[in-house]
Every structure is written in structure tokens, then in C-alpha cells.
Design a protein around this motif. Structure first.
Motif, PDB file in Angstrom:
ATOM      1  N   VAL A 179      28.306  70.632 139.191  1.00 34.68           N
ATOM      2  CA  VAL A 179      28.488  71.633 137.828  1.00 34.68           C
ATOM      3  C   VAL A 179      27.847  72.965 138.489  1.00 34.68           C
ATOM      4  O   VAL A 179      27.200  73.025 139.777  1.00 34.68           O
ATOM      5  CB  VAL A 179      27.376  71.088 136.861  1.00 34.68           C
ATOM      6  CG1 VAL A 179      27.784  69.785 136.482  1.00 34.68           C
ATOM      7  CG2 VAL A 179      25.884  70.844 137.430  1.00 34.68           C
ATOM      8  N   GLN A 180      27.897  74.163 137.823  1.00 34.39           N
ATOM      9  CA  GLN A 180      27.253  75.090 137.970  1.00 34.39           C
ATOM     10  C   GLN A 180      25.773  75.467 137.291  1.00 34.39           C
ATOM     11  O   GLN A 180      26.249  75.862 136.055  1.00 34.39           O
ATOM     12  CB  GLN A 180      28.268  76.616 137.913  1.00 34.39           C
ATOM     13  CG  GLN A 180      27.501  77.625 138.379  1.00 34.39           C
ATOM     14  CD  GLN A 180      28.356  78.832 138.467  1.00 34.39           C
ATOM     15  OE1 GLN A 180      29.320  78.861 139.007  1.00 34.39           O
ATOM     16  NE2 GLN A 180      27.784  80.164 138.271  1.00 34.39           N
ATOM     17  N   LYS A 181      24.782  75.149 137.608  1.00 39.12           N
ATOM     18  CA  LYS A 181      23.703  75.023 136.889  1.00 39.12           C
ATOM     19  C   LYS A 181      23.367  76.567 136.302  1.00 39.12           C
ATOM     20  O   LYS A 181      23.443  77.321 137.043  1.00 39.12           O
ATOM     21  CB  LYS A 181      22.335  74.337 137.486  1.00 39.12           C
ATOM     22  CG  LYS A 181      22.706  72.974 137.716  1.00 39.12           C
ATOM     23  CD  LYS A 181      21.423  72.096 138.162  1.00 39.12           C
ATOM     24  CE  LYS A 181      21.666  70.670 138.180  1.00 39.12           C
ATOM     25  NZ  LYS A 181      21.238  69.910 139.245  1.00 39.12           N
ATOM     26  N   GLY A 182      23.100  76.500 134.893  1.00 35.41           N
ATOM     27  CA  GLY A 182      22.526  77.911 134.310  1.00 35.41           C
ATOM     28  C   GLY A 182      23.885  78.829 134.001  1.00 35.41           C
ATOM     29  O   GLY A 182      23.501  79.827 133.250  1.00 35.41           O
ATOM     30  N   PHE A 183      24.966  78.073 134.104  1.00 32.18           N
ATOM     31  CA  PHE A 183      26.218  79.020 133.730  1.00 32.18           C
ATOM     32  C   PHE A 183      26.091  79.199 132.178  1.00 32.18           C
ATOM     33  O   PHE A 183      26.136  77.940 131.604  1.00 32.18           O
ATOM     34  CB  PHE A 183      27.519  78.216 134.339  1.00 32.18           C
ATOM     35  CG  PHE A 183      28.612  79.021 133.713  1.00 32.18           C
ATOM     36  CD1 PHE A 183      29.070  80.397 133.935  1.00 32.18           C
ATOM     37  CD2 PHE A 183      29.697  78.376 132.929  1.00 32.18           C
ATOM     38  CE1 PHE A 183      30.148  80.981 133.500  1.00 32.18           C
ATOM     39  CE2 PHE A 183      30.643  78.998 132.433  1.00 32.18           C
ATOM     40  CZ  PHE A 183      31.129  80.396 132.775  1.00 32.18           C
ATOM     41  N   LEU A 184      26.304  80.246 131.485  1.00 31.44           N
ATOM     42  CA  LEU A 184      26.419  80.499 130.228  1.00 31.44           C
ATOM     43  C   LEU A 184      25.127  79.705 129.299  1.00 31.44           C
ATOM     44  O   LEU A 184      25.255  79.389 128.087  1.00 31.44           O
ATOM     45  CB  LEU A 184      27.743  79.924 129.715  1.00 31.44           C
ATOM     46  CG  LEU A 184      28.980  80.817 129.899  1.00 31.44           C
ATOM     47  CD1 LEU A 184      29.955  80.257 129.244  1.00 31.44           C
ATOM     48  CD2 LEU A 184      28.785  82.338 129.758  1.00 31.44           C
ATOM     49  N   ASP A 185      23.903  79.627 130.174  1.00 29.78           N
ATOM     50  CA  ASP A 185      22.940  78.593 129.566  1.00 29.78           C
ATOM     51  C   ASP A 185      23.167  77.418 128.967  1.00 29.78           C
ATOM     52  O   ASP A 185      22.606  76.886 128.018  1.00 29.78           O
ATOM     53  CB  ASP A 185      22.063  79.584 128.497  1.00 29.78           C
ATOM     54  CG  ASP A 185      21.425  80.920 129.115  1.00 29.78           C
ATOM     55  OD1 ASP A 185      21.154  80.766 130.158  1.00 29.78           O
ATOM     56  OD2 ASP A 185      21.584  81.736 128.478  1.00 29.78           O
ATOM     57  N   LEU A 186      24.155  76.774 129.450  1.00 32.16           N
ATOM     58  CA  LEU A 186      24.706  75.569 129.164  1.00 32.16           C
ATOM     59  C   LEU A 186      23.845  74.568 129.745  1.00 32.16           C
ATOM     60  O   LEU A 186      23.398  74.348 130.542  1.00 32.16           O
ATOM     61  CB  LEU A 186      26.078  74.944 129.452  1.00 32.16           C
ATOM     62  CG  LEU A 186      27.112  75.925 128.743  1.00 32.16           C
ATOM     63  CD1 LEU A 186      28.647  75.420 129.277  1.00 32.16           C
ATOM     64  CD2 LEU A 186      27.510  75.180 127.065  1.00 32.16           C
ATOM     65  N   ASP A 187      23.435  73.312 128.859  1.00 32.66           N
ATOM     66  CA  ASP A 187      22.930  72.000 129.289  1.00 32.66           C
ATOM     67  C   ASP A 187      23.891  71.298 129.959  1.00 32.66           C
ATOM     68  O   ASP A 187      24.880  70.603 129.529  1.00 32.66           O
ATOM     69  CB  ASP A 187      22.344  71.528 127.984  1.00 32.66           C
ATOM     70  CG  ASP A 187      21.722  70.113 128.506  1.00 32.66           C
ATOM     71  OD1 ASP A 187      21.320  69.841 129.689  1.00 32.66           O
ATOM     72  OD2 ASP A 187      21.279  69.255 127.358  1.00 32.66           O
ATOM     73  N   HIS A 188      23.716  71.320 131.290  1.00 30.20           N
ATOM     74  CA  HIS A 188      24.643  70.161 132.253  1.00 30.20           C
ATOM     75  C   HIS A 188      23.887  68.889 132.486  1.00 30.20           C
ATOM     76  O   HIS A 188      24.173  68.192 133.207  1.00 30.20           O
ATOM     77  CB  HIS A 188      24.804  71.053 133.464  1.00 30.20           C
ATOM     78  CG  HIS A 188      25.860  72.183 133.368  1.00 30.20           C
ATOM     79  ND1 HIS A 188      24.988  73.479 133.274  1.00 30.20           N
ATOM     80  CD2 HIS A 188      26.963  72.019 133.132  1.00 30.20           C
ATOM     81  CE1 HIS A 188      26.337  74.283 133.141  1.00 30.20           C
ATOM     82  NE2 HIS A 188      27.367  73.392 133.292  1.00 30.20           N
ATOM     83  N   THR A 189      22.992  68.466 131.543  1.00 25.88           N
ATOM     84  CA  THR A 189      22.732  66.951 131.623  1.00 25.88           C
ATOM     85  C   THR A 189      23.601  66.062 130.721  1.00 25.88           C
ATOM     86  O   THR A 189      23.854  66.120 129.736  1.00 25.88           O
ATOM     87  CB  THR A 189      21.363  66.705 130.742  1.00 25.88           C
ATOM     88  OG1 THR A 189      20.388  68.052 131.262  1.00 25.88           O
ATOM     89  CG2 THR A 189      20.715  65.565 131.015  1.00 25.88           C
ATOM     90  N   LEU A 190      24.374  65.262 131.621  1.00 24.28           N
ATOM     91  CA  LEU A 190      25.245  64.101 131.310  1.00 24.28           C
ATOM     92  C   LEU A 190      24.416  62.790 130.946  1.00 24.28           C
ATOM     93  O   LEU A 190      23.544  62.615 131.801  1.00 24.28           O
ATOM     94  CB  LEU A 190      26.245  64.112 132.306  1.00 24.28           C
ATOM     95  CG  LEU A 190      27.045  65.486 132.692  1.00 24.28           C
ATOM     96  CD1 LEU A 190      27.816  65.270 133.786  1.00 24.28           C
ATOM     97  CD2 LEU A 190      27.952  65.724 131.414  1.00 24.28           C
ATOM     98  N   ASP A 191      25.122  62.418 129.988  1.00 27.19           N
ATOM     99  CA  ASP A 191      24.213  60.927 129.493  1.00 27.19           C
ATOM    100  C   ASP A 191      25.042  59.970 130.479  1.00 27.19           C
ATOM    101  O   ASP A 191      25.733  59.007 129.609  1.00 27.19           O
ATOM    102  CB  ASP A 191      24.350  60.887 128.090  1.00 27.19           C
ATOM    103  CG  ASP A 191      23.863  59.409 127.687  1.00 27.19           C
ATOM    104  OD1 ASP A 191      23.023  58.889 128.406  1.00 27.19           O
ATOM    105  OD2 ASP A 191      23.943  58.848 126.669  1.00 27.19           O
ATOM    106  N   VAL A 192      25.260  59.928 131.565  1.00 21.02           N
ATOM    107  CA  VAL A 192      25.891  59.239 132.307  1.00 21.02           C
ATOM    108  C   VAL A 192      25.204  58.756 133.667  1.00 21.02           C
ATOM    109  O   VAL A 192      24.790  59.771 134.228  1.00 21.02           O
ATOM    110  CB  VAL A 192      27.445  59.233 132.551  1.00 21.02           C
ATOM    111  CG1 VAL A 192      27.573  60.827 133.175  1.00 21.02           C
ATOM    112  CG2 VAL A 192      28.289  58.075 133.313  1.00 21.02           C
ATOM    113  N   ASP A 193      25.201  57.382 134.341  1.00 19.90           N
ATOM    114  CA  ASP A 193      24.502  57.373 135.566  1.00 19.90           C
ATOM    115  C   ASP A 193      25.596  57.755 136.903  1.00 19.90           C
ATOM    116  O   ASP A 193      25.881  56.811 137.454  1.00 19.90           O
ATOM    117  CB  ASP A 193      24.131  56.025 135.729  1.00 19.90           C
ATOM    118  CG  ASP A 193      23.243  55.779 136.977  1.00 19.90           C
ATOM    119  OD1 ASP A 193      22.652  56.982 137.489  1.00 19.90           O
ATOM    120  OD2 ASP A 193      23.145  54.594 137.431  1.00 19.90           O
TER     121      ASP A 193
END
Length: 475
Positions: free
Chosen positions: A107-121
Motif C-alpha cells: 500500500v501507499q500509506k497516507g495516499f488521499l488520507d485513505l485508511d489502509h487498515t485491512l481486516d485480514v491477517d
């Protein structure tokens, strides 16, 4: 064509194009020799992270040099690329990562202030970190018939399906695309189409590597930025949706766009007048339109010598090795080497899409003119196109039915001057709720292109005898 795999083709660019610029991304300038080295190191990083031949890895990030290195590095490590739409919210991305069985997500963290937290291990790595440069040079032995990528496309049942394509299909198709689109060695190719989409990844990156063009990735389409890049970097190749060319036509006359040579568009009905103006008021020498879909790549394209009217109102004739015919009910059917290897883990949907004779049922309605050019006249189902992105009412309706105040909902596409079409939701409420609240609720849960712009309240939806919503009445 001498290559059997995408990595073979991409790594050969070091010998074929040497010190020519491969990628220009802001201040970063990479030659083809440097790019091949970065790709081999990225392959080593993926291998060290436990990615083995056939393992899937998702990239949920905007266009950038890192995306290019990550994607081709992954393929070189023997992995299978799963691009994820950057406009997706966390829930939508989680669904694709889970169902694709991805071992890793970039992922690119911080892009468009999107939450990149995925509910998967699954381990998540920032594509901008030093991960890609951390490996020892590595190449995995793979074959042309191995699956190269799984691109998710929404189906009318509302759930995105994973389209599997192999290396040879992509190489053959986009080698021809280079000829049809007039992409040349040394071209400077500004890629505004997102890499998660076939138009950005295959007609963009893969085609550039085949030809030896310089890639200039654009993360977020801003017309001022595009104009600056065209002027400063002497861009020659600029594909994009019709709206991009409309923006160029209304740009201030003091902007130097004289380097532009080749235009490629599609994905929407195009006014004949727009094609004429692209040719007369902008420096483009060639304009190509075409028709494609995730399940069948680029199937048709216009040809040099086609009239403005033919370029604007048809999507051209079939590409080499591809057959197109119209079924009795008007559906466009496609057959050839380009047809997907199937939907991942979904033999039922695969059998519904590809019949026993090998014809891919596209879901689009069309007709062929006297010269064999295909004209797309509508959707067999209810899909509509928002600024080049396919939106599927069933999927959007599914989201809205989760709202506590919504009893029934039907979504259609309505005309929009800028985007072609946008969504409108007809809602039968359980209790009082405002249109603004439902529009905002949709935007929180869905990619921007899917979220309806309008809501109209009804006492009841129009139904036919079998209880299905009659959407023609809503239109």
C-alpha cells in the motif's frame, strides 16, 4: 515476438534500451538499465518475504515508480499480481485481498488520507519503504502459460470477480496495441490511467516496456499538473478518457503542447465534434479508440484512415486473432487467444461467461457496421460508466440495503456532463431520512465513482409480474 513471459520482456529492456530514460516520477529519473536492476532486487525482496511461484500479492497504491518496480519485481519472483482499485474503501479492498488469497499487500500509506487498515491477517508493506530495494537480485523460472495477473472486475451480481490472464496473452495483445496506438521507441508516455486498470497497467506499462517509451506516472489526475508535465517533459503519448482531451482544449493558449503526437481514448460515447477538435485544435497526429474488457483485453480498435465519425461512433474492427460477432439478442461475443483463463475460484461464473464454443459473452449490446466496425449501443445488464469506471447497480444497492433506514433501493445511471454518467438511487425508506444523509453514507462506504450523486424517494419501486424492478420506468 521472442518473449514468453512479461519478466523476460521487461528485463530485456536493459539490453534493448540501455541508458534511455525508463521512468520519470517527480525528481526520480531511472534508466532502463537501472530499472531492470531495481526489478531484480525487488524480486529478491519478494522471495525473501516468502513469495513463491504462483503466490498472489496485492498492490493497493497509486501510479508511481515504486508501483512499476513492485509489479514487475513480483512477476520476476514468480508471483501473480492482484491490482486493487485505489478508490476502494478498506472493506472493499479487504474483500478482494481475502478472496484472492494474497500472501502480501503493498500500500501507499497516507495516499488521499485513505485508511489502509485491512481486516485480514496478511502482512502489509508500504510501497514507499525500503522493502523493494532490500533483496538480492533474483529471477524465478516461469512459463508463458502461467497466470500473470488477476484483475478484479465487478459483475452484475455485485461481487467483483478475479479475471485470470497469462503472460503470453498480454504480450501478444499489447505488442499489437503498440502498433495500433502508434507508440514508438523514445516516446514520452504520460500515464494518467490508473495502474490498477488494464488501460494503465497493460496498455501503459507493459506497452512502454515493449516499445522502449519513457513512463511518466500520474498519481492523481490534475489538469494543471498534466499541462506542466506535457510542457516540461515534452510528452508525446497521452491516452485518457474523453474528459481529459476536453480539459486540454480549454487550456490557456499560452501552454506549449506542441510535443503531443498520439492520443488514445475510449470507454464512453465520444462526440464527433470532440474528435475533430482534438485533431484540429491540438497537435495530435493520431487518435485511436478501442473496446476492451478485463475478461478479453483490447478486442477492437480503430485504424489509420478511419473518419472522425467512425472514430467517435464505433470502437473499430477486431484485433488480429480475435473474432467478434453479435448474438441474436444483440450481445457482443468475442472469441480468440485474448479470452481470459477464467474467473479465480469461480467455475460457475466462468462457464456462464465463456460458452462451449469458446465465445466470451461480454454483457454489452452492439452492432457491426458495413465495414465490420463494432458499435456499442448499451449494456445488457444495468452497468453504467462513471468517468471511465464501470459501476454496477447490484453492488451499490447491496451497500444501501445495509442502511437501517432503507427498505428498498434501485440504482440507475443518469447522464452527467463531466463524467458521462453518475449513479442515482431510488429509495423506499423505512423511516424518515434525508437524501443528503444517504449520499454521504454511500460516499463513506463506496469508491467515489460508485457512490450515487442523487437520491429520490418513492412509496414503492415499479415491479414486474415476477417481482423484479422495472428500471426502464425509473429512467
Amino acid at each position: 515476438m521472442t518473449w514468453r513471459t512479461i519478466p523476460q520482456m521487461v528485463l530485456s529492456t536493459a539490453d534493448r534500451f540501455g541508458d534511455a530514460e525508463a521512468v520519470v516520477d517527480g525528481p526520480l529519473r531511472i534508466t532502463y538499465i537501472e530499472l531492470a536492476d531495481r526489478i531484480r532486487r525487488a524480486a529478491g525482496a519478494f522471495a525473501a518475504a516468502g513469495v513463491r511461484k504462483g503466490d498472489r500479492v496485492a498492490i493497493w497504491a497509486p501510479n508511481s515508480a515504486e508501483w512499476i518496480v513492485a509489479a514487475f519485481g513480483l512477476l520476476t519472483a514468480g508471483g501473480v499480481l492482484v491490482p486493487v482499485n485505489t478508490r476502494y474503501k478498506a472493506d472493499e479492498a479487504t474483500d478482494i485481498v481475502r478472496r484472492s488469497g494474497a500472501k502480501l499487500v503493498l500500500v501507499q500509506k497516507g495516499f488521499l488520507d485513505l485508511d489502509h487498515t485491512l481486516d485480514v491477517d496478511v502482512p502489509t508493506i508500504d510501497v514507499k519503504s525500503d522493502f523493494l530495494s532490500s533483496g538480492e537480485p533474483f529471477e524465478c523460472e516461469i512459463d508463458g502459460e502461467d497466470i500473470a495477473d488477476i484483475m478484479y472486475t465487478s459483475g452484475t451480481t455485485g461481487r467483483p470477480k478475479g479475471v485470470m490472464m497469462n503472460h503470453l496473452q498480454t504480450l501478444r495483445m499489447f505488442s499489437e496495441w503498440c502498433d495500433l496506438a502508434d507508440l514508438r521507441q523514445g516516446d514520452r508516455y504520460l500515464i494518467v490511467n490508473p495502474f490498477f486498470h488494464m488501460f494503465g497497467y497493460k496498455a501503459g506499462l507493459v506497452a512502454s516496456m515493449i516499445r522502449g517509451a519513457t513512463v511518466l506516472p500520474v498519481a492523481v489526475l490534475d489538469v494543471e499538473d498534466v499541462l506542466d508535465l506535457v510542457e516540461r517533459e515534452k510528452v508525446t503519448m497521452l491516452p485518457g478518457p474523453p474528459t481529459l482531451y476536453q480539459s486540454l482544449l480549454s487550456a490557456p493558449r499560452d501552454r506549449d503542447l506542441s510535443s503531443l503526437r498520439a492520443a488514445v481514448t475510449g470507454s464512453a460515447d465520444i462526440p464527433v465534434e470532440l474528435i475533430k477538435r482534438i485533431k484540429s485544435d491540438l497537435p495530435f497526429e493520431t487518435i485511436m479508440t478501442g473496446y476492451g474488457l478485463s475478461e478479453g483485453g483490447t478486442a477492437t480498435a480503430s485504424r489509420p484512415g478511419d473518419t472522425f465519425e467512425q472514430i467517435a461512433t464505433t470502437v473499430g474492427t477486431p484485433c488480429d486473432g480475435i473474432e467478434v460477432r453479435i448474438a441474436d439478442d444483440g450481445e457482443v461475443l468475442i472469441r480468440g487467444y485474448n479470452v481470459m483463463q477464467g474467473y479465480l475460484d469461480d467455475p460457475v461464473a466462468t462457464a456462464e461467461a465463456i460458452d462451449a464454443d469458446g465465445w466470451l459473452h461480454t454483457g454489452d449490446l452492439g452492432e457491426l457496421d458495413s465495414g465490420g466496425r463494432l458499435r456499442i449501443i448499451g449494456r445488457k445488464k444495468d452497468m453504467f460508466i462513471v468517468g471511465g469506471f464501470n459501476a454496477y447497480p447490484a453492488e451499490i444497492e447491496g451497500f444501501y440495503l445495509e442502511h437501517p433506514d432503507v427498505d428498498q433501493v434501485a440504482v440507475i445511471g443518469v447522464p452527467d456532463e463531466r463524467l458521462g454518467q453518475v449513479g442515482k438511487a431510488f429509495v423506499v425508506p423505512k423511516r424518515p431520512v434525508s437524501a443528503d444523509e444517504l449520499i454521504a453514507w454511500g460516499r463513506e462506504r463506496m469508491a467515489g465513482f460508485k457512490a450515487p450523486r442523487y437520491v429520490e424517494f418513492l412509496d414503492a419501486l415499479p415491479l414486474n409480474a415476477t417481482g423484479k424492478v422495472v428500471k426502464d420506468q425509473l429512467r
